[in-house]
Design a protein around this motif. Sequence first.
Motif, PDB file in Angstrom:
ATOM      1  N   LEU A  44       0.769  -1.140   0.020  1.00  0.00           N
ATOM      2  CA  LEU A  44      -0.043   0.123  -0.027  1.00  0.00           C
ATOM      3  C   LEU A  44       1.052   1.413   0.056  1.00  0.00           C
ATOM      4  O   LEU A  44       1.777   1.406   0.855  1.00  0.00           O
ATOM      5  N   ARG A  45       0.600   2.289  -0.982  1.00  0.00           N
ATOM      6  CA  ARG A  45       1.253   3.323  -0.972  1.00  0.00           C
ATOM      7  C   ARG A  45       0.626   4.584  -0.401  1.00  0.00           C
ATOM      8  O   ARG A  45      -0.389   4.841  -0.588  1.00  0.00           O
ATOM      9  N   ASN A  49       2.902  10.321   7.360  1.00  0.00           N
ATOM     10  CA  ASN A  49       2.652  11.532   7.983  1.00  0.00           C
ATOM     11  C   ASN A  49       1.320  12.276   7.533  1.00  0.00           C
ATOM     12  O   ASN A  49       0.719  12.969   8.332  1.00  0.00           O
ATOM     13  N   ASP A  50       0.658  11.665   6.518  1.00  0.00           N
ATOM     14  CA  ASP A  50      -0.361  12.209   5.883  1.00  0.00           C
ATOM     15  C   ASP A  50      -1.712  11.258   6.457  1.00  0.00           C
ATOM     16  O   ASP A  50      -2.036  10.251   6.196  1.00  0.00           O
ATOM     17  N   GLU A  51      -2.441  11.634   7.630  1.00  0.00           N
ATOM     18  CA  GLU A  51      -3.483  10.854   8.138  1.00  0.00           C
ATOM     19  C   GLU A  51      -4.475  10.510   7.300  1.00  0.00           C
ATOM     20  O   GLU A  51      -5.008   9.175   7.482  1.00  0.00           O
ATOM     21  N   ALA A  52      -4.895  11.476   6.632  1.00  0.00           N
ATOM     22  CA  ALA A  52      -6.140  11.019   5.622  1.00  0.00           C
ATOM     23  C   ALA A  52      -5.771   9.961   4.787  1.00  0.00           C
ATOM     24  O   ALA A  52      -6.485   9.205   4.434  1.00  0.00           O
ATOM     25  N   ALA A  57      -5.688   4.440   2.501  1.00  0.00           N
ATOM     26  CA  ALA A  57      -5.078   3.609   2.032  1.00  0.00           C
ATOM     27  C   ALA A  57      -5.189   2.222   2.675  1.00  0.00           C
ATOM     28  O   ALA A  57      -5.486   1.196   2.061  1.00  0.00           O
ATOM     29  N   LEU A  58      -5.366   2.275   3.996  1.00  0.00           N
ATOM     30  CA  LEU A  58      -5.694   1.038   4.828  1.00  0.00           C
ATOM     31  C   LEU A  58      -7.105   0.500   4.644  1.00  0.00           C
ATOM     32  O   LEU A  58      -7.547  -0.752   4.735  1.00  0.00           O
ATOM     33  N   GLY A  59      -7.966   1.421   4.396  1.00  0.00           N
ATOM     34  CA  GLY A  59      -9.285   0.902   4.232  1.00  0.00           C
ATOM     35  C   GLY A  59      -9.800   0.352   5.671  1.00  0.00           C
ATOM     36  O   GLY A  59      -9.829   0.847   6.535  1.00  0.00           O
ATOM     37  N   VAL A  79      -0.238  10.320  15.099  1.00  0.00           N
ATOM     38  CA  VAL A  79      -1.000   9.925  14.106  1.00  0.00           C
ATOM     39  C   VAL A  79      -1.248   8.257  13.946  1.00  0.00           C
ATOM     40  O   VAL A  79      -2.352   7.710  13.679  1.00  0.00           O
ATOM     41  N   ALA A  80      -0.374   7.604  14.397  1.00  0.00           N
ATOM     42  CA  ALA A  80      -0.201   6.082  14.259  1.00  0.00           C
ATOM     43  C   ALA A  80      -1.507   5.600  15.325  1.00  0.00           C
ATOM     44  O   ALA A  80      -2.352   4.820  15.048  1.00  0.00           O
ATOM     45  N   ALA A  81      -1.303   6.293  16.427  1.00  0.00           N
ATOM     46  CA  ALA A  81      -2.248   5.780  17.515  1.00  0.00           C
ATOM     47  C   ALA A  81      -3.845   6.151  17.145  1.00  0.00           C
ATOM     48  O   ALA A  81      -4.616   5.292  17.401  1.00  0.00           O
ATOM     49  N   ARG A  82      -4.021   6.932  16.437  1.00  0.00           N
ATOM     50  CA  ARG A  82      -5.259   7.338  15.836  1.00  0.00           C
ATOM     51  C   ARG A  82      -5.758   6.369  14.913  1.00  0.00           C
ATOM     52  O   ARG A  82      -6.978   5.807  14.856  1.00  0.00           O
ATOM     53  N   VAL A  83      -4.923   6.449  13.689  1.00  0.00           N
ATOM     54  CA  VAL A  83      -5.214   5.506  12.616  1.00  0.00           C
ATOM     55  C   VAL A  83      -5.557   4.069  12.742  1.00  0.00           C
ATOM     56  O   VAL A  83      -6.349   3.397  12.268  1.00  0.00           O
ATOM     57  N   PHE A  84      -4.432   3.244  13.762  1.00  0.00           N
ATOM     58  CA  PHE A  84      -4.503   2.110  14.198  1.00  0.00           C
ATOM     59  C   PHE A  84      -5.345   1.613  15.345  1.00  0.00           C
ATOM     60  O   PHE A  84      -5.368   0.514  15.732  1.00  0.00           O
ATOM     61  N   ALA A  85      -5.823   2.678  15.864  1.00  0.00           N
ATOM     62  CA  ALA A  85      -6.873   2.313  17.022  1.00  0.00           C
ATOM     63  C   ALA A  85      -7.856   1.243  17.196  1.00  0.00           C
ATOM     64  O   ALA A  85      -7.728   0.211  17.987  1.00  0.00           O
ATOM     65  N   ASP A  86      -8.460   1.033  16.102  1.00  0.00           N
ATOM     66  CA  ASP A  86      -9.296   0.005  15.716  1.00  0.00           C
ATOM     67  C   ASP A  86      -8.691  -0.927  14.807  1.00  0.00           C
ATOM     68  O   ASP A  86      -9.562  -2.082  14.117  1.00  0.00           O
TER      69      ASP A  86
END
Length: 297
Positions: A44-45, A49-52, A57-59, A79-86
């Motif tokens: 996945l590209r 640093n770009d949270e959105a 990309a992760l869907g 950013v990682a804490a928010r993106v990977f929380a769930d």
Amino acid sequence: MDVCVIGGSRYFGRQLIEELRDAGAAVTVVNRGSVPAPQGVTHLRADRNDEAALNAALGDRRFDAVVDQVCYTPVQAAVAARVFADRTPRYLLTSTVEVYAHLGRPGGAPLPEQALDLSAEQVDLRLPWSEQEFRSENYAEGKRQAEALLTRLAPFDLVTVRTAHVLGGADFTGRLAHYVERIGRGLPVAVHPSPQRASFVHAPEIARFLAWAAQADFTGPVNAASPEALDVRELSAVVGQVVGREPELTVAGAGESHSPFSFDHCYAMDTGRAAHQGFRFSPVTDWLPQAVKEAHA
């Protein structure tokens, strides 16, 4: 097992991806795509640093574990804490021995994980972490603050792998090559008057450790290094044996740079916790001569 690796485009990060893949894990690599990912993994590209963009990309993907190879600042950690929380129950941050840099003292004993009190570490998201020069100049501070932020706020189980100085393989830093070249050519190597010990780890072994830790169940910080520390004189002696020339060590003068692994404070880490969890790192003598040969090739 589904594992996501953030970064991993070069050096032991790439070896980590191959370790996981070859062990049967389903591996997803997330990076900017500057280097093709190894075969057999999902690529996945996205700019981490770009949270959105990272979320897009992760869907709706979920992972059993995430290994973050390229988190250098508390902003990236947030950013990682928010993106990977769930998206994952387990998160490994590849950290560094440099987090202990402000604690080391000449002649000091190897540092255990608890030597660093992250509860006392101030986190400042307002500093110019987006600037490359600032990040480079404050590498140790950025890693400490990233660890501290995730330790306090992470919504998943967290492991921070404090990696020793990595040697061997496709080392893009050129630090070991510095010694191989200078000693091989009979040039002097600049050192401190009383160089202190440092911990090292072999590139393939840190990749194996990260792959192993992704599937383990312990949490918290863990030092990752061969159990024996070396000072620059001992390191240079091994290099000299491999290249067939006696090292010439000279004390650096005022204003002169020291060679990369000459330190005036102790960088040795205690590796008892990793051993207690079930992973024993190889002695330096088992792999350092081969790493020197690779740098000499």
